[in-house]
Design an enzyme around this catalytic site. Structure first.
Site, PDB file in Angstrom:
ATOM      1  N   ASP A  70      25.767   4.733  21.087  1.00  0.00           N
ATOM      2  CA  ASP A  70      25.798   4.944  22.461  1.00  0.00           C
ATOM      3  C   ASP A  70      25.346   3.540  23.313  1.00  0.00           C
ATOM      4  O   ASP A  70      25.564   3.809  24.519  1.00  0.00           O
ATOM      5  CB  ASP A  70      25.048   6.120  22.956  1.00  0.00           C
ATOM      6  CG  ASP A  70      23.286   6.102  22.507  1.00  0.00           C
ATOM      7  OD1 ASP A  70      23.119   4.998  21.960  1.00  0.00           O
ATOM      8  OD2 ASP A  70      22.986   7.031  22.684  1.00  0.00           O
TER       9      ASP A  70
ATOM     10  N   ASP B  74      13.435  -8.680  17.158  1.00  0.00           N
ATOM     11  CA  ASP B  74      13.824  -7.326  17.038  1.00  0.00           C
ATOM     12  C   ASP B  74      12.438  -6.602  16.474  1.00  0.00           C
ATOM     13  O   ASP B  74      12.222  -6.557  15.044  1.00  0.00           O
ATOM     14  CB  ASP B  74      14.961  -7.344  15.772  1.00  0.00           C
ATOM     15  CG  ASP B  74      16.199  -7.883  16.725  1.00  0.00           C
ATOM     16  OD1 ASP B  74      16.292  -7.574  17.740  1.00  0.00           O
ATOM     17  OD2 ASP B  74      17.111  -8.443  15.907  1.00  0.00           O
TER      18      ASP B  74
ATOM     19  N   ASP C  65      20.140 -10.531  10.108  1.00  0.00           N
ATOM     20  CA  ASP C  65      20.585 -10.496  11.497  1.00  0.00           C
ATOM     21  C   ASP C  65      19.067 -10.267  12.276  1.00  0.00           C
ATOM     22  O   ASP C  65      19.438 -10.375  13.542  1.00  0.00           O
ATOM     23  CB  ASP C  65      21.300  -9.415  11.881  1.00  0.00           C
ATOM     24  CG  ASP C  65      20.997  -8.124  11.243  1.00  0.00           C
ATOM     25  OD1 ASP C  65      20.688  -7.934  10.030  1.00  0.00           O
ATOM     26  OD2 ASP C  65      20.533  -7.200  11.857  1.00  0.00           O
ATOM     27  N   ASN C  66      18.161 -10.166  11.676  1.00  0.00           N
ATOM     28  CA  ASN C  66      16.976 -10.053  12.566  1.00  0.00           C
ATOM     29  C   ASN C  66      16.050 -11.357  12.307  1.00  0.00           C
ATOM     30  O   ASN C  66      14.746 -11.372  12.292  1.00  0.00           O
ATOM     31  CB  ASN C  66      16.013  -8.841  12.152  1.00  0.00           C
ATOM     32  CG  ASN C  66      16.785  -7.411  12.502  1.00  0.00           C
ATOM     33  OD1 ASN C  66      17.461  -7.477  13.460  1.00  0.00           O
ATOM     34  ND2 ASN C  66      16.359  -6.432  11.968  1.00  0.00           N
TER      35      ASN C  66
ATOM     36  N   GLY D  36      26.909  -7.718  15.122  1.00  0.00           N
ATOM     37  CA  GLY D  36      26.838  -7.689  16.551  1.00  0.00           C
ATOM     38  C   GLY D  36      25.905  -6.910  17.479  1.00  0.00           C
ATOM     39  O   GLY D  36      25.146  -6.103  17.053  1.00  0.00           O
TER      40      GLY D  36
ATOM     41  N   ARG E 293      21.102 -16.009  15.252  1.00  0.00           N
ATOM     42  CA  ARG E 293      20.406 -15.443  13.919  1.00  0.00           C
ATOM     43  C   ARG E 293      21.024 -16.140  12.967  1.00  0.00           C
ATOM     44  O   ARG E 293      22.138 -16.746  12.946  1.00  0.00           O
ATOM     45  CB  ARG E 293      20.371 -13.923  14.057  1.00  0.00           C
ATOM     46  CG  ARG E 293      20.147 -13.178  15.365  1.00  0.00           C
ATOM     47  CD  ARG E 293      20.870 -12.085  15.471  1.00  0.00           C
ATOM     48  NE  ARG E 293      20.633 -11.425  16.864  1.00  0.00           N
ATOM     49  CZ  ARG E 293      19.961 -10.251  17.078  1.00  0.00           C
ATOM     50  NH1 ARG E 293      19.195  -9.980  16.178  1.00  0.00           N
ATOM     51  NH2 ARG E 293      19.718  -9.864  18.377  1.00  0.00           N
TER      52      ARG E 293
ATOM     53  N   GLY F 147      25.196  -4.411  19.548  1.00  0.00           N
ATOM     54  CA  GLY F 147      25.886  -2.890  19.816  1.00  0.00           C
ATOM     55  C   GLY F 147      25.250  -2.271  20.874  1.00  0.00           C
ATOM     56  O   GLY F 147      25.768  -1.345  21.238  1.00  0.00           O
ATOM     57  N   ARG F 148      24.004  -2.921  21.350  1.00  0.00           N
ATOM     58  CA  ARG F 148      23.389  -2.065  22.570  1.00  0.00           C
ATOM     59  C   ARG F 148      22.628  -3.139  23.579  1.00  0.00           C
ATOM     60  O   ARG F 148      21.757  -2.744  24.137  1.00  0.00           O
ATOM     61  CB  ARG F 148      22.327  -0.894  22.053  1.00  0.00           C
ATOM     62  CG  ARG F 148      21.367  -1.556  21.246  1.00  0.00           C
ATOM     63  CD  ARG F 148      20.326  -0.403  20.828  1.00  0.00           C
ATOM     64  NE  ARG F 148      19.316  -0.841  19.973  1.00  0.00           N
ATOM     65  CZ  ARG F 148      18.224  -0.441  20.037  1.00  0.00           C
ATOM     66  NH1 ARG F 148      17.721   0.445  20.951  1.00  0.00           N
ATOM     67  NH2 ARG F 148      17.106  -0.743  19.234  1.00  0.00           N
TER      68      ARG F 148
END
Length: 492
Positions: free
Chosen positions: A123, A260, A250-251, A88, A181, A90-91
């Site tokens: 983060d 990506d 996922d890319n 998923g 994707r 994440g950033r």
């Protein structure tokens, strides 16, 4: 021109298990680095507004523009061959979708916009270097004519991000046909959620492959469409020497765009075994492995679609295998046809693929620079005196001398004026690519000295990759040693 974004969001109308609603996390002191004025115009946006206080706030995640419905999308994926059932965004936060002046629907996503439920203890931020790399390389790919996500803007956050050392943070505004994707399909297939798979497939058909809706089996037609798009895309990567570096499922975008730009790079000296990514220790995603990996990824997509292809499992597998069998012809036609054009040939004839392949073999054996060799061939095609510039790129110039007469004999069969042949070659053989050493120098200037002049200069040159630009010749120079030993890093 529109003030703000004219959002028309469709993905958020899918079931809520497709995403998590999450607003971007505000940053301390956003400052605009670059706004893509040309792309803004294509989207019907006012670039002056984007560069103003309200626009910068939206681009940084400090203000939610009207009509946005921010979400982080769910997906899974095979990472270096190992399946991870939940990844998923994440950033990244998908603000919404806009329909541009050309009628095309595009996602507007903030990358580096803070943590989401998919951050896995990360983060959610992005460092300045990777943001500038993706901005520059994605825009270079667009100028090269290769389907790709685009960069609308880059904003410095005024906050550090912690990696090995503290680094300046940034947010990239990424524009894509969609962010769906292969891994998005895998997310629901891993859960046995056929209802969600069908909803996702119907959405992708409507958004990217509308002609498939009229087919006898729309899901087979969808699979055929994605296979054809990916085969053509990877062929185009190879033709400009592009190495994606992290071709996880996922890319891989089902829209057929390059997505990506993590540890990506371009070939300097030609070698199909070239690996740049620091984490690809086994060479899974080497330059020459990319066609095979694309098929491997597409096979994973086909597996997710089996419940939709037919009620009978045997019939479904047969349909998937038949679709996948179409990959090689699509790829070979695109790749060999492209190679023929790079050496000045029009219609692909018997023996042309072998002629081009022999050149590549000799280039690999002699550490010849990929981009400079093909660009120099343009001059050689126009006049034999141009041979000198080509042969100088070979460790053993006789390797070129042996090949050139056979090439010229084949060119003579084209019955085309040499100047016309050279012009056609210059239209497919770029003079400028994002040279790895120059990209690194640009990033160092920005990160270490807050000097963005090298970024702007390189971006301007790469916007016209097929033009000679003699006053910018330094940007076409190869690195010392042919770039051997160069490594890229993911930046997450």
């Amino acid at each position: 021109m529109m003030m703000s974004f004219p959002f028309d969001n469709s993905y958020v109308r899918l079931p809520e298990r497709f995403f998590a609603r999450r607003a971007p996390t505000p940053v301390a002191a956003p400052r605009l680095i670059q706004v893509n004025r040309t792309l803004a115009g294509e989207l019907g946006l006012d670039p002056d507004w984007l560069a103003g206080p309200e626009g910068i706030a939206a681009l940084a995640g400090n203000g939610i523009p009207p009509g946005a419905d921010p979400v982080a999308t769910a997906y899974a994926g095979h990472q270096f061959g190992q399946f991870v059932p939940q990844l998923g965004d994440g950033r990244a936060v998908l603000l919404g979708e806009v329909v541009g002046r050309d009628g095309r629907r595009r996602d507007i996503q903030l990358k580096g916009a803070g943590p989401t439920p998919f951050s896995r203890s990360g983060d959610g931020r992005a460092a300045l270097g990777p943001v500038l790399r993706e901005y520059l390389v994605s825009e270079a790919m667009a100028a090269l004519g290769i389907p790709t996500t685009r960069a609308l803007a880059a904003v410095a956050t005024g906050e550090p991000v912690m990696r090995e050392t503290p680094l300046p943070g940034a947010v990239l505004t990424r524009v894509a046909a969609s962010h769906i994707r292969v891994g998005t399909f895998q997310f629901f297939a891993a859960r046995g959620d056929v209802e969600a798979l069908r909803a996702l497939a119907d959405h992708v058909v409507a958004r990217h492959y509308p002609e498939a809706a009229q087919a006898q089996n729309p899901y087979r037609a969808l699979l055929d469409g994605v296979i054809a798009a990916q085969a053509a895309l990877v062929a185009r990567w190879l033709l400009v020497g592009f190495v994606h570096g992290v071709m996880n499922t996922d890319n891989m975008s089902v829209a057929g765009e390059t997505i990506d730009y993590g540890p990506c790079a371009f070939l300097d000296a030609y070698d199909p075994r070239t690996v740049y990514s620091s984490i690809d220790r086994a060479g899974r995603y080497a330059y020459g492995e990319q066609p095979r990996i694309a098929l491997w990824n597409l096979t994973r997509l086909a597996e997710t679609l089996l419940p939709l292809l037919a009620d009978d499992e045997t019939e479904a597998v047969a349909a998937a295998e038949a679709a996948l069998a179409g990959y090689a012809p699509h790829f070979e036609a695109a790749y060999h046809g492209g190679l023929a054009r790079k050496i000045g040939l029009g219609d692909l004839r018997e023996g042309d693929a072998a002629l081009a392949g022999d050149l590549l073999r000799r280039m690999a054996e002699n550490q010849a620079d990929f981009t400079r060799t093909f660009r120099a061939l343009c001059e050689a095609a126009e006049r034999p005196a141009g041979d000198g510039a080509v042969r100088d790129l070979f460790v053993d110039p006789t390797a070129y001398d042996d090949w050139a007469p056979r090439w010229r004999a084949r060119l003579a069969e084209e019955a085309r004026d040499p100047a016309e042949t050279a012009a056609a070659m210059r239209a497919v053989n770029p003079a400028f690519i994002p040279r790895n050493h120059q990209v690194e120098a640009m990033i160092a200037a920005a990160v270490e000295r807050a000097d963005f002049a090298p970024f702007a200069a390189l971006l301007a040159v790469l916007a016209r990759p097929y033009a000679d630009q003699p006053d910018q010749a330094r940007f076409a120079e190869a690195p010392e040693g042919g770039g051997v030993g160069y490594r890229t890093f993911c930046g997450t």
